[in-house]
Write an enzyme that holds these catalytic residues in place. Structure first.
Site, PDB file in Angstrom:
ATOM      1  N   CYS B  85       0.838  -1.202   0.000  1.00 36.04           N
ATOM      2  CA  CYS B  85       0.000   0.000   0.000  1.00 36.04           C
ATOM      3  C   CYS B  85       0.877   1.257   0.000  1.00 36.04           C
ATOM      4  O   CYS B  85       1.548   1.537  -0.986  1.00 36.04           O
ATOM      5  CB  CYS B  85      -0.968  -0.029   1.180  1.00 36.04           C
ATOM      6  SG  CYS B  85      -2.265   1.216   1.051  1.00 36.04           S
ATOM      7  N   HIS B 207      -3.861  -5.064   0.537  1.00 33.04           N
ATOM      8  CA  HIS B 207      -3.314  -5.488   1.824  1.00 33.04           C
ATOM      9  C   HIS B 207      -3.392  -7.007   1.967  1.00 33.04           C
ATOM     10  O   HIS B 207      -4.451  -7.527   2.320  1.00 33.04           O
ATOM     11  CB  HIS B 207      -4.099  -4.833   2.967  1.00 33.04           C
ATOM     12  CG  HIS B 207      -3.869  -3.363   3.061  1.00 33.04           C
ATOM     13  ND1 HIS B 207      -2.846  -2.825   3.802  1.00 33.04           N
ATOM     14  CD2 HIS B 207      -4.496  -2.321   2.469  1.00 33.04           C
ATOM     15  CE1 HIS B 207      -2.865  -1.509   3.684  1.00 33.04           C
ATOM     16  NE2 HIS B 207      -3.852  -1.180   2.880  1.00 33.04           N
ATOM     17  N   GLU B 209      -2.330  -8.705   4.323  1.00 35.76           N
ATOM     18  CA  GLU B 209      -2.622  -9.010   5.736  1.00 35.76           C
ATOM     19  C   GLU B 209      -4.102  -8.864   6.056  1.00 35.76           C
ATOM     20  O   GLU B 209      -4.534  -9.178   7.160  1.00 35.76           O
ATOM     21  CB  GLU B 209      -1.764  -8.126   6.654  1.00 35.76           C
ATOM     22  CG  GLU B 209      -2.185  -6.665   6.787  1.00 35.76           C
ATOM     23  CD  GLU B 209      -1.745  -5.783   5.619  1.00 35.76           C
ATOM     24  OE1 GLU B 209      -1.260  -6.320   4.602  1.00 35.76           O
ATOM     25  OE2 GLU B 209      -1.907  -4.542   5.728  1.00 35.76           O
TER      26      GLU B 209
END
Lengths: 261, 230
Positions: B85, B207, B209
């Site tokens: 990002c 993302h 994650e």
């Protein structure tokens, strides 16, 4: 293509899950982390934790819930309830929340939203708007008016919901979580008219909340009101439908939905 | 023992990134180190630069922590690097976010805002379209890869199919000058670069994650690249 999101909401009090019907009559229904894992496995696109007692009590248990969830559940987590300061936001984000949602403090201290956006970025600042129909509140050429409520639905803020939504966007919020107080807990479906008005008034994503009773209601919120995401608690929480069933249904009706896990 | 340094420069969600990376690199004999210490960066076997928030603040924090030269030096030395990002955007020459800011200038190009015709931020789950060239190499490396480096580059997408969904949240996107480094694009009113790969440098706008199984898979692919298993 950007998918429409299905967001289960967990109301949390003292580190345990509850679901309020019209904001009262709390029923204990388990450990939020376990519940979050179930929703994650079913394909939830995000999760919202609402800390319903946080205005009055210690926030420790909630921080612990967020930390434990963020270690095991790799989808976006939003936390709302009782946030009053930059420091509160910082603690929640550091614990593992991706977004924070604010209602009362946004109305009482709009500058906090501005500072929070500067400090943490628009992407993690959600403003929650609780709105209730007020027939006396006729604005411009609109047939209906909705008034903003704060402090968990107890207090009218004296603001028009649509005007407030625009203001919130100007303050830099990245998303609006819109709850219809008239519909919340009724299972009659989302307030499509209110949601549509807000969606059309702003250029940030809008999450519709309050009133989902079946899967057709989710479809209507996307199709008729044009919202970006739907939030629901009861229909998922008591096992009436799984997230996967909701996604299969919506996808079958042509709504852009993330189906792979 | 090899270790991945996850750069802690006060730009958000480190907790999720490190937990997801930890899960993804299990059993690969790699350690994780969340750090803001330039000595750690200089010793690292790989670097992950995560981050959400404003570009200007990101660069300012890296400067203040005296990390810019260390990052550049390690990247030049060829250690695997993954920008997520804002961590992807900071690699670029400059950004127009709230004024004009100089980036690390490791990838030539600009960071620009989405047009007003779409809702900003671009928030939610969107698909990636893997570039044809990458798909070809993925399907038949012997025939399509022009170099060993190209062959290893596509390891990042091992087990990731075209049109997979990932979680995005951003208002700006990268425009690399050299389109050769684009590995995947996504569509949000316009087509924008969502994954880049150039030599030892990878970057993604979404993302991992926050992207459940496929996100962990991408992290695990990166960890395998670091460990030399891909």
């Amino acid at each position: 293509m950007l998918a429409k999101r299905i967001i289960p909401c967990l109301d949390v009090k003292d580190g345990r899950v509850v679901k309020g019907i019209n904001f009262v009559n709390l029923k204990d229904a388990g450990d939020p982390v376990e519940q979050a894992k179930v929703y994650n496995q079913q394909g939830a696109d995000e999760l919202v934790f609402l800390d319903i007692a946080a205005s009055f009590e210690d926030r420790g248990p909630m921080l612990d819930v967020i930390t434990r969830t963020a270690e095991q559940v790799f989808i976006p987590l939003t936390v709302g309830g009782g946030i009053k300061s930059i420091d509160d936001i910082n603690r929640l984000l550091r614990a593992g929340a991706d977004k924070v949602s604010m209602n009362t403090v946004a109305v009482k201290n709009p500058d906090l939203i501005k500072s929070a956006v500067l400090e943490f970025g628009s992407q993690c600042i959600v403003v929650a708007i609780d709105a209730k129909l007020n027939k006396k509140l006729k604005i411009k050429n609109k047939k209906l008016g909705w008034e903003v409520y704060i402090t968990g639905g107890r207090e009218a803020a004296g603001l028009d919901a649509i005007e407030w939504a625009k203001k919130v966007e100007d303050l830099g919020a990245g998303e609006i979580l819109l709850t219809s107080m008239d519909k919340d807990g009724t299972k009659d479906g989302y307030d499509l008219e209110l949601t549509k008005e807000i969606v059309e008034a702003v250029n940030i994503p809008v999450i519709a909340s309050g009133g989902a009773g079946n899967l057709e209601h989710l479809y209507q919120a996307f199709k008729i009101a044009g919202c970006d995401a739907v939030l629901a608690a009861s229909i998922f929480h008591y096992g009436e439908f799984t997230i996967k069933e909701a996604k299969d249904y919506l996808s079958g009706k042509g709504v852009a939905i993330r189906m792979d896990k | 023992m090899k270790f991945i340094a996850v750069v802690d420069y006060n730009m958000g969600n480190l907790h999720s990134v490190s937990k997801a990376l930890e899960l993804a690199s299990r059993g690969l004999g790699i350690k994780l180190l969340v750090s803001r210490d330039r000595e750690d960066i200089l010793r690292s076997s790989a670097i992950v630069l995560p981050g959400v928030g404003a570009f200007g603040k990101g660069i300012e924090n890296l400067k203040r922590l005296n990390l810019i030269d260390a990052l550049k030096e390690r990247i030049r030395a060829g250690v695997p690097f993954l920008g997520i990002c804002l961590g992807l955007q900071l690699l670029f020459t400059e950004s127009e976010e709230h004024g004009k800011f100089k980036g690390l200038d490791i990838i030539k190009g600009r960071v620009v805002k989405f047009p007003e015709t779409v809702k900003i931020p671009h928030m939610g789950w969107n698909q990636i379209q893997i570039k044809d060239k990458i798909l070809n190499i993925k399907n038949d490396p012997e025939k399509f890869a022009e170099s060993l480096e190209e062959k290893s580059k596509i390891g990042l997408f091992d087990g990731i199919s075209d049109n997979s969904y990932f979680y995005f949240v951003h208002s700006y996107y990268v425009e690399p000058e050299d389109e050769g480094c684009i590995m995947a694009i996504s569509d949000y009113g316009l087509e924008f670069t969502s994954v880049i790969g150039k030599d030892n440098i990878y970057g993604m706008q979404f993302h991992p994650e926050k992207s459940v199984g496929l996100g962990i898979k991408i992290f695990s692919n990166f960890a395998k690249i670091v460990s030399g298993r891909l």
